[in-house]
Design a protein around this motif. Structure first.
Motif, PDB file in Angstrom:
ATOM      1  N   LEU A  26       0.840  -1.209   0.000  1.00  0.00           N
ATOM      2  CA  LEU A  26       0.000   0.000   0.000  1.00  0.00           C
ATOM      3  C   LEU A  26       0.870   1.253   0.000  1.00  0.00           C
ATOM      4  O   LEU A  26       0.618   2.196  -0.747  1.00  0.00           O
ATOM      5  CB  LEU A  26      -0.932   0.015   1.222  1.00  0.00           C
ATOM      6  CG  LEU A  26      -2.167  -0.898   1.161  1.00  0.00           C
ATOM      7  CD1 LEU A  26      -2.905  -0.862   2.488  1.00  0.00           C
ATOM      8  CD2 LEU A  26      -3.106  -0.497   0.028  1.00  0.00           C
ATOM      9  N   PHE A  31      -0.249   5.013  -0.755  1.00  0.00           N
ATOM     10  CA  PHE A  31      -1.172   5.163   0.377  1.00  0.00           C
ATOM     11  C   PHE A  31      -0.376   5.317   1.678  1.00  0.00           C
ATOM     12  O   PHE A  31      -0.367   4.432   2.532  1.00  0.00           O
ATOM     13  CB  PHE A  31      -2.121   3.961   0.472  1.00  0.00           C
ATOM     14  CG  PHE A  31      -3.036   3.817  -0.708  1.00  0.00           C
ATOM     15  CD1 PHE A  31      -4.115   4.670  -0.875  1.00  0.00           C
ATOM     16  CD2 PHE A  31      -2.834   2.826  -1.651  1.00  0.00           C
ATOM     17  CE1 PHE A  31      -4.968   4.551  -1.959  1.00  0.00           C
ATOM     18  CE2 PHE A  31      -3.682   2.689  -2.741  1.00  0.00           C
ATOM     19  CZ  PHE A  31      -4.745   3.554  -2.894  1.00  0.00           C
TER      20      PHE A  31
ATOM     21  N   MET B  62      -7.870   1.693  -2.165  1.00  0.00           N
ATOM     22  CA  MET B  62      -6.988   0.578  -1.761  1.00  0.00           C
ATOM     23  C   MET B  62      -7.550  -0.762  -2.215  1.00  0.00           C
ATOM     24  O   MET B  62      -6.828  -1.631  -2.700  1.00  0.00           O
ATOM     25  CB  MET B  62      -6.853   0.552  -0.240  1.00  0.00           C
ATOM     26  CG  MET B  62      -5.998   1.635   0.334  1.00  0.00           C
ATOM     27  SD  MET B  62      -6.060   1.535   2.145  1.00  0.00           S
ATOM     28  CE  MET B  62      -5.375   3.126   2.568  1.00  0.00           C
TER      29      MET B  62
END
Lengths: 85, 85
Positions: A26, A31, B62
């Motif tokens: 991620l 992210f 995500m």
């Protein structure tokens, strides 16, 4: 008829390599705001039982005998009555 | 700070071999009252975001980019604000 949902996670004290890998992935996708990711599994099942208490006892036995490794994992579950009985 | 819990399951139309195996194992252990077992995974993570709406958008991104295979899986998630902010 009852529906049971059992959540199984690694104990907090046990390192979760899968979670670490997913979190790193991620981050590398941008992210950055994600943290403390842990991965777990769950089992959804139907259960015939005379009462909610009996269903609960059954689910606990299933977890102890097969679904959960008590050395490294812990579990929690919810049971609800299925309308169609 | 927000806490997100993402549940990922195989789509209902997709055969779940792991669930079938676990159910067979339960039956062979004597838990005849169990049926329709499906296995899924979940991700628990912390998330920095300015608002719940933004956190929701992040989690969806995500899932779409990494956590879920949209061909065979579906997901749902809950987001809650973490008191410690």
């Amino acid at each position: 008829m009852y529906k049971a949902k059992i959540n199984v996670t690694l104990k907090k004290s046990v390192f979760d390599p899968q979670g670490k890998t997913v979190l790193d992935a991620l981050h590398s996708l941008g992210f950055q705001e994600a943290s403390k990711l842990r991965v777990g599994k769950f089992f959804d099942l139907n259960l015939k039982a005379k009462s909610e208490k009996e269903a609960e006892k059954e689910v606990r036995a299933m977890c102890d005998k097969l679904l959960v490794n008590p050395v490294i994992e812990e579990y929690e579950f919810q049971i609800e009555e299925d309308g169609k009985s």
